[in-house]
Design an enzyme around this catalytic site. Structure first.
Site: not given
Ligand code: TGC
Ligand code: FAD
Length: 400
Positions: A142, A145, A170, A372-373
């Site tokens: 919550p 993200g 989510w 997924e970011g």
């Molecule tokens: P940071 O300090 O940059 O990195 C921590 C450690 O991770 C390594 N790393 C990676 N390794 C593999 N693949 C990548 N893409 C990597 N990116 C970073 C990095 O080298 C470091 O390693 P180490 O050994 O030095 O510890 O981490 P940070 O906390 O500053 O965050 C960086 C950031 C913002 C890019 C990352 O947190 C991020 O990508 N945030 C977005 C979160 C996100 O995408 N969540 C998705 C949740 S799952 C989902 O949405 C499923 S939807 C599914 C669906 O329905 O299709």
């Molecule tokens: P926030 O992180 O609160 O971001 C809100 C806004 O602030 C965004 O515009 C963002 O770009 C901006 N922002 C945040 N940080 C920064 C920064 N450092 N600099 C500039 N701008 C910033 N997650 C899972 O783990 N597993 C799943 O299966 C999954 N499925 C999903 C399915 C759906 C339908 C949806 C909508 C989401 C799902 N997610 C899942 C979660 C998803 O990965 C998050 O919603 C996403 O990573 C963004 O997090 P948040 O919604 O908390 O937004």
């Protein structure tokens, strides 16, 4: 009444010539399955906000569950381009269906395959590949993200098991998943992946309602209230935030392909409509402004196809970087949502109805551009890659 699916895929640069016979076979099988099984029923599921459970077996049969997981574990043993093409065809029908396949393959099977031990692989992968079990992936919380590293879900050592507490939000597939790959911190704050199974006491998966996007995909919470998880369910191969982020690489890559599918469907529908719909005594496709929209759509689709094919080649060689994947996910999803909006305009008022898939794609893509970011996080990943300077964090604000 079920609609006839007239989809024809655009291939303006004859990119089919870059595909192998196996790629084309896999893609065509997925395309035919979508036309027959998904197109006639997807609008109804979208309207009712229900996931079409009866499609799970078919998804498994076209290789959508673990396309690149080796056959010895039940996967399809295909390469990365075949994986991408399957995602493209699924998202051509609906992003929610692609989501289910992405999560199952890249966020559940991949971590178990890559970071699990042999026992864990044998226990889970064949059942996931066949669709008998569905999995979900719990990273987002919550209050965490975009910044999953701040997660508070945690576990404590209790002998032969650990005690898991916290909540994820989510989570795609959560309401009906048999297992969840959950990311949580140990007592030292290090992140690990655990396989939590439905039925474990204290584990619940309430469904989230009220989405205007991804309505044919089930989304839920994961709640852990002193859940006893056997230590043998911890993935031993990798710990730290890099472990879940590496799984995201695989899913983001699939989304880059999937978004092309949604864009192709919108373009194809808009082209057909522009030749059928007459205003001022001519087809609306005769107006320069309509042609501009269509020409720009096709140009962007073609660029995205080339970008993604090249990324697939790099991934097959093990050379694609996380930042390259971020660029493709960001570009292609933005391209698709822009095309959906333009296609909606070409369809005039009809574009807002369920006679056409456009508005459904458009609303779905609002999730895809966030999960997924987010769009901006991927931009910052590219920014960090080219400058070497992470711009995700600013100094904490001082209290007045
Ligand atoms: P940071 O300090 O940059 O990195 C921590 C450690 O991770 C390594 N790393 C990676 N390794 C593999 N693949 C990548 N893409 C990597 N990116 C970073 C990095 O080298 C470091 O390693 P180490 O050994 O030095 O510890 O981490 P940070 O906390 O500053 O965050 C960086 C950031 C913002 C890019 C990352 O947190 C991020 O990508 N945030 C977005 C979160 C996100 O995408 N969540 C998705 C949740 S799952 C989902 O949405 C499923 S939807 C599914 C669906 O329905 O299709
Ligand atoms: P926030 O992180 O609160 O971001 C809100 C806004 O602030 C965004 O515009 C963002 O770009 C901006 N922002 C945040 N940080 C920064 C920064 N450092 N600099 C500039 N701008 C910033 N997650 C899972 O783990 N597993 C799943 O299966 C999954 N499925 C999903 C399915 C759906 C339908 C949806 C909508 C989401 C799902 N997610 C899942 C979660 C998803 O990965 C998050 O919603 C996403 O990573 C963004 O997090 P948040 O919604 O908390 O937004």
């Amino acid at each position: 009444m079920a609609k006839t699916d007239l989809f024809q895929a655009p291939d303006y640069y004859q990119l089919d010539e870059l595909l192998t016979d196996e790629h084309k076979m896999v893609r065509d099988a997925a395309r035919a399955w979508v036309k027959k099984e998904v197109s006639p029923i997807i609008e109804e599921h979208y309207e009712k906000a229900t996931f079409p459970n009866h499609l799970l077996k078919g998804l498994a049969e076209i290789g959508a569950f673990g396309p690149y997981i080796p056959t010895e574990y039940g996967g399809a043993g295909l390469d990365q381009i075949s994986y991408g093409l399957i995602m493209q065809e699924l998202e051509r029908s609906d992003s929610g269906l692609r989501s289910t396949a992405s999560v199952q393959s890249s966020l559940v099977m991949y971590p178990i395959y890559k970071y699990g031990n042999e026992e864990q692989r044998k226990k889970y992968l064949p059942k996931l590949a066949s669709g008998e079990w569905i999995g979900c992936f719990g990273l987002t919380e919550p209050d965490h993200g975009s910044n999953p590293g701040g997660m508070i879900t945690n576990f404590k050592d209790a002998g032969d098991h650990v005690i898991l507490n916290g909540a994820k939000m989510w989570i795609s597939n959560a309401p009906f998943a048999q297992i969840a790959v959950v990311w949580a911190k140990d007592e030292s704050g290090r992140i690990h992946g655990l396989v939590v199974e439905r039925g474990m006491e204290g584990f619940s998966t309430p469904e989230m309602h009220g989405k205007w996007s991804l309505r044919a995909s089930a989304t839920g919470e994961l709640i852990f209230n002193n859940v006893k998880v056997p230590k043998e369910n911890i993935l031993p191969g990798r710990s730290g935030l890099g472990a879940p982020l590496s799984c995201l690489d695989s899913a983001r890559y699939g989304i880059a392909w999937g978004a092309i599918g949604a864009a192709m469907d919108c373009y194809d529908s808009a082209l057909r409509y522009s030749l059928e719909r007459t205003q001022f005594d001519v087809p609306i496709g005769a107006f320069q402004l309509t042609q501009k929209k269509l020409a720009e759509m096709l140009t962007e689709i073609t660029k995205a196809q080339l970008l993604t094919w090249r990324l697939g080649v790099l991934r097959n060689d093990g050379r694609a970087t996380s930042a390259q994947i971020s660029m493709a996910k960001r570009n292609n999803v933005h391209m698709a949502i822009t095309i959906a909006r333009e296609a909606r305009q070409i369809h005039g008022a009809m574009g807002i109805t369920n006679e056409y898939s456009i508005m459904r794609h458009m609303m779905n893509l609002e999730s895809v551009i966030t999960y997924e970011g987010t769009h901006d996080i991927h931009l910052l990943i590219t920014g960090m890659d080219v400058t070497g300077i992470p711009a995700f964090k600013t100094a904490p604000l001082e209290k007045k």
